[in-house]
Structure formats: C-alpha cells, structure tokens
Write an enzyme that holds these catalytic residues in place. Structure first.
Site, short mmCIF file in Angstrom:
data_model
loop_
_atom_site.label_atom_id
_atom_site.label_comp_id
_atom_site.label_asym_id
_atom_site.label_seq_id
_atom_site.Cartn_x
_atom_site.Cartn_y
_atom_site.Cartn_z
N HIS A 35 1.08 -1.12 0.26
CA HIS A 35 0.29 -0.61 0.35
C HIS A 35 0.88 1.24 -0.23
O HIS A 35 1.99 1.10 0.66
CB HIS A 35 -1.03 -0.08 1.10
CG HIS A 35 -2.50 1.47 1.25
ND1 HIS A 35 -2.00 1.81 1.72
CD2 HIS A 35 -3.17 1.31 0.97
CE1 HIS A 35 -2.91 3.03 1.39
NE2 HIS A 35 -3.69 2.26 1.43
N ASP A 37 1.12 4.26 1.12
CA ASP A 37 1.36 4.75 2.37
C ASP A 37 2.17 4.26 3.58
O ASP A 37 3.09 4.42 3.94
CB ASP A 37 -0.09 5.13 3.20
CG ASP A 37 -0.72 6.28 2.58
OD1 ASP A 37 -0.50 6.90 1.94
OD2 ASP A 37 -2.08 6.68 2.58
N LYS A 38 1.95 2.79 3.43
CA LYS A 38 2.68 1.65 4.20
C LYS A 38 4.07 1.44 4.03
O LYS A 38 4.65 1.76 4.45
CB LYS A 38 1.31 0.78 5.03
CG LYS A 38 2.50 -0.23 5.48
CD LYS A 38 2.72 -0.16 6.56
CE LYS A 38 1.57 0.66 7.20
NZ LYS A 38 1.63 1.36 8.53
N GLU A 63 10.47 11.52 6.78
CA GLU A 63 8.85 11.21 6.17
C GLU A 63 9.26 10.92 4.65
O GLU A 63 10.20 11.16 4.35
CB GLU A 63 8.06 12.15 6.68
CG GLU A 63 7.50 12.43 7.73
CD GLU A 63 6.59 13.17 8.24
OE1 GLU A 63 6.14 14.40 7.09
OE2 GLU A 63 6.04 13.63 8.94
N GLU A 76 14.58 15.78 8.86
CA GLU A 76 15.59 15.48 9.50
C GLU A 76 16.48 14.91 10.84
O GLU A 76 15.81 14.12 11.18
CB GLU A 76 15.30 17.48 10.81
CG GLU A 76 13.86 18.65 10.06
CD GLU A 76 12.75 18.02 10.09
OE1 GLU A 76 12.21 18.45 8.85
OE2 GLU A 76 12.41 18.06 11.20
N LYS A 189 -5.78 -3.95 0.57
CA LYS A 189 -6.37 -3.69 1.96
C LYS A 189 -7.07 -4.39 2.62
O LYS A 189 -7.61 -6.30 1.85
CB LYS A 189 -6.66 -2.27 1.55
CG LYS A 189 -6.56 -1.01 1.09
CD LYS A 189 -7.35 0.24 1.35
CE LYS A 189 -7.34 0.69 2.71
NZ LYS A 189 -8.16 2.23 1.80
N PHE A 258 -8.39 -4.88 -9.78
CA PHE A 258 -7.03 -4.32 -9.34
C PHE A 258 -5.51 -4.98 -9.94
O PHE A 258 -4.67 -5.18 -8.99
CB PHE A 258 -7.80 -4.69 -7.61
CG PHE A 258 -6.20 -3.81 -7.01
CD1 PHE A 258 -5.61 -2.89 -7.31
CD2 PHE A 258 -6.72 -4.17 -5.04
CE1 PHE A 258 -5.06 -1.96 -6.19
CE2 PHE A 258 -6.04 -3.54 -4.73
CZ PHE A 258 -5.52 -2.09 -4.61
N ASP A 266 -1.91 5.62 -6.98
CA ASP A 266 -2.33 6.39 -5.08
C ASP A 266 -0.53 7.22 -4.74
O ASP A 266 -0.06 5.72 -4.67
CB ASP A 266 -3.10 6.13 -4.98
CG ASP A 266 -4.43 5.60 -4.72
OD1 ASP A 266 -5.26 6.77 -5.47
OD2 ASP A 266 -5.03 4.17 -4.95
N ALA A 267 -0.62 8.52 -4.64
CA ALA A 267 0.46 8.83 -3.71
C ALA A 267 0.46 8.66 -2.82
O ALA A 267 -0.58 8.39 -2.07
CB ALA A 267 0.16 10.32 -3.78
N ARG A 272 -0.05 7.78 7.57
CA ARG A 272 -1.75 8.49 6.75
C ARG A 272 -2.18 7.03 7.57
O ARG A 272 -3.27 6.70 6.90
CB ARG A 272 -1.73 8.52 5.18
CG ARG A 272 -1.29 9.93 5.21
CD ARG A 272 -2.31 10.53 4.49
NE ARG A 272 -1.93 9.86 2.16
CZ ARG A 272 -1.81 9.85 1.41
NH1 ARG A 272 -2.48 10.82 1.19
NH2 ARG A 272 -1.35 9.46 -0.01
N LYS A 273 -1.96 6.13 7.55
CA LYS A 273 -2.43 4.91 8.68
C LYS A 273 -1.83 4.34 10.09
O LYS A 273 -1.15 3.42 10.39
CB LYS A 273 -1.55 3.98 7.16
CG LYS A 273 -2.03 3.73 6.60
CD LYS A 273 -4.04 3.30 6.04
CE LYS A 273 -4.54 3.62 4.93
NZ LYS A 273 -4.12 5.24 4.08
N LYS A 293 11.04 7.29 13.58
CA LYS A 293 11.13 8.72 14.26
C LYS A 293 12.11 8.17 15.45
O LYS A 293 11.13 7.17 15.81
CB LYS A 293 9.86 9.23 15.30
CG LYS A 293 9.18 10.28 14.69
CD LYS A 293 8.23 10.39 14.93
CE LYS A 293 6.78 11.33 13.69
NZ LYS A 293 5.69 11.85 14.67
N LYS A 297 11.26 10.98 20.42
CA LYS A 297 10.50 11.47 19.95
C LYS A 297 8.95 10.58 20.26
O LYS A 297 8.67 8.91 20.36
CB LYS A 297 10.29 11.38 18.54
CG LYS A 297 10.49 12.48 17.18
CD LYS A 297 11.69 12.28 17.55
CE LYS A 297 12.79 13.45 16.44
NZ LYS A 297 14.51 13.67 16.85
N ASP A 299 5.95 10.62 19.93
CA ASP A 299 4.73 9.99 19.43
C ASP A 299 5.01 8.99 19.00
O ASP A 299 4.34 8.19 18.94
CB ASP A 299 5.06 10.70 17.71
CG ASP A 299 4.70 12.23 17.95
OD1 ASP A 299 3.96 12.53 18.79
OD2 ASP A 299 4.64 13.08 16.80
#
Length: 366
Positions: A35, A37-38, A63, A76, A189, A258, A266-267, A272-273, A293, A297, A299
């Site tokens: 995918h 994003d993944k 990123e 960074e 998916k 598919f 898709d970009a 985003r996941k 990260k 971090k 997060d």
C-alpha cells in the site's frame, strides 16, 4: 452488490437489519506492505534503522512520499555517519515486493530524492544537549494513548477486529511470497466488521459480520477464481471458524479489477495509516505517526510505553480493557498528565483511581 448481492438484499441486510439489544457492529481495517502509505512508512523506518545502526544516539525525524516512480525522503537527521538514500529506499521498495514492471513497479528504476537537514539546534538544546540520559526531555509536546482488551484472548490483548484485519494482510503477503497465490501483487487492504455484545463496559465479540479484501493481482487471473482462492486460502485460514456463519458476507475485490496498485495508482505518505498502526479505531489517537522517529520522539516511544502499561493492567486481571493517555511538553522528561479509564471493567472492589495509583507507583514515564 458488485458480487451478486441485489439492491433489495443489500437493504435487507444492512439497512433493515436490527441487532439485539446491547449488540453493535464495529469495523477495523488494515493495509499490506505494498500500500503506498505503508510503503512510505517502511521507507521512513528503513532510514531510521540505517541511522541507528551507525549511531545509536542519532536524532531522526524522517518522512517519505511517493507517486509513480518518484520517491522523496524529507526531514531532519543529526547523526555520526552518512546515508545512501537511493540504496535505502530501493531496498525498502524491493522488500515490499515491487521487483519488476510485471509487479507494477520496478524498484531498480525508481528516482529517489532526499531533502534532509540537521535537527534544529533549539530543539537539540531543549531535548538532550548537556543532559544525562535519564533526564532527556520529550522531543515535542503531544498526547499518546495505549489500549488493551481481553475480549477474545489473553496474549495479544488486541481488539479482535484490528487483529484479524492485520492478520489478513499478513497472510496475503505470506501467500504471495511463498507463491501459494502467485498472481498476488503487493498492494492490498482488508476490513473486518464484527458483531459485539456489550455488558456494562465489557465487550464480547460474537461473530464476523462481514469481511472485505481488496488485493492487487496479475491481469490474467479470473475474478471468480481470485475470490474463491482468497476466501478459502486467506480468509478461512485466518478467521477462526467459530466466528463465521451463514450470514457472514465476504466482499473480495468488490471493484473487480485491481491490477495497478502501490504508488503508481495512488500517492503515498508516511503517517497516514496511524489507526492501522494502533488499535483499529478502538482508542483515540494523538495524531503523531510512529515511522521514521527515534526514541526521543514521544509520538512513538510514549505510545509504545502506554500500550505496555495498558497491557500490564489487563494481563494481571485488574480490568478487562483499559485506555491509558499520557501528555508531554518539549524538553521536559516527566509527563504533564496521565489518565486511566477501564470503561467500568475494573476488578470488583477496585476503582480507576486505584489503577492510577498502581500506574504512578510502578511505571516510569520519563
């Protein structure tokens, strides 16, 4: 509907369906390694791994974004050593399964650009410079959540919808790599909806209401063969038979074809996941992604630790499910707040306030 379900049957099944009292439906989704994003998440973590391999104290916030054969790494990084970004990115894309044009994308021909600078000195001064390791501050402000539930097992302590959705994508990857289903391509998916029963704050999964899988594939495979194979060799291998019944609906490639997937279709973008990466929608999310990260971090590190705390509380029988929230300010080692909510499932005789005391006494969030 696209798989032979008439509009009338659809309305009867979804619109007119009446669940028993205290029953509800909940869905979680997941995505595979191909995918877009993944794929970007994996690239970000590949960069992080390369940094930490050379410098365990590296400060990394990386990123990635991708469209077509164009890949960018952004962020960074302050470290001792050098990075070969094209090689790192290409190896990550290769590992995800995009090994040639016959798979929709050839890792060897992608174009990689890096826009990476050093961490801002102001951040470094606030977080870690001239500080002992145990006094290192949070890399940024933010709030993180941990969640655990014993709704179906005593080991993973993950929500069943999330667990099954993740396992379906994992099994698709296994079938592709082991060539059990050689026509599979990397992008996919999944989505699993389960009927639950709620008693107070305690929830119990009863049955799988519906399963959705959309998987990239070679153009030659017949759609009906694909659907049968996915149902028999993926869905029924992952989802325990006790959760499937005559009313369970299987929607496999509802769009039918598919063939084109991944970043060609898709970009993709790191982060985003975040619901896929956590609890499938069962718990709130502070918004910060994990991938790319380093441990400074919060997060990432504080979200992992909050999960550890939540899992410990459930594992030791203090509650059936629990949410733990923690918040931080940049440069400060200790959290600003800790919150514990057992949804009313705390062990008889105990309270959430008592759980909070246990957490503060036994877990160090610095």
């Amino acid at each position: 509907i696209s798989q032979g379900m008439s509009q009338k049957k659809y309305e009867q099944y979804y619109v007119e369906e009446v669940l028993p009292k205290d029953h509800f439906l909940f869905a979680s989704e997941s995505v595979g390694e191909g995918h877009p994003d993944k794929l970007c998440d994996q690239i970000s973590d590949a960069v992080l791994d390369a940094c930490l391999k050379q410098d365990p104290d590296a400060k990394v916030g990386c990123e990635a974004t991708a469209k077509g054969n164009q890949f960018f790494t952004l962020g960074e990084i302050t470290m001792k050593g050098t990075l070969d970004f094209p090689t790192i990115v290409k190896e990550a894309v290769k590992a995800a399964g995009f090994i040639g044009k016959e798979k929709g994308l050839d890792y060897a021909t992608i174009d990689v650009k890096a826009v990476v600078e050093k961490q801002e000195p102001e951040i470094a001064q606030a977080v870690h410079l001239q500080k002992k390791e145990e006094d290192q501050g949070a890399g940024d402000q933010g709030l993180m959540f941990g969640y655990a539930t014993n709704e179906w097992d005593k080991e993973s302590l993950m929500p069943l919808t999330h667990y099954l959705a993740s396992k379906l994508c994992e099994h698709l990857s296994i079938c592709r790599n082991e060539k059990t289903l050689p026509w599979l391509r990397p992008d996919c998916k999944s989505q699993v909806t389960i009927e639950y029963k709620k008693e107070g704050g305690k929830i119990t999964p009863l049955r799988v209401h519906n399963v959705v899988i959309s998987t990239q594939h070679d153009p030659e495979i017949d759609i009906e063969v694909l659907r049968t194979e996915i149902k028999e060799k993926v869905i029924k291998q992952v989802i325990p038979a006790k959760f499937l019944d005559a009313r369970t609906v299987f929607l496999v490639n509802p769009s039918k074809s598919f063939v084109i997937g991944g970043p060609v279709a898709d970009a993709g973008l790191t982060g985003r996941k975040i619901i896929v990466d956590t609890y499938g929608g069962w718990a709130p999310h502070g918004g910060g992604a994990f991938s790319g990260k380093d441990p400074s971090k919060v997060d990432r590190s504080a979200a992992y630790y909050s999960r550890y705390v939540a899992k410990s509380l459930v594992h030791h029988g203090l509650c059936d499910r629990v949410l733990v929230q923690v918040s931080y300010a940049i440069g400060l080692a200790d959290p600003l707040s800790i919150y514990v909510d057992s949804y009313g499932t705390v062990k008889p005789g105990l309270t959430d306030e008592y759980l909070m005391k246990i957490v503060k006494k036994n877990f160090n969030f610095r």
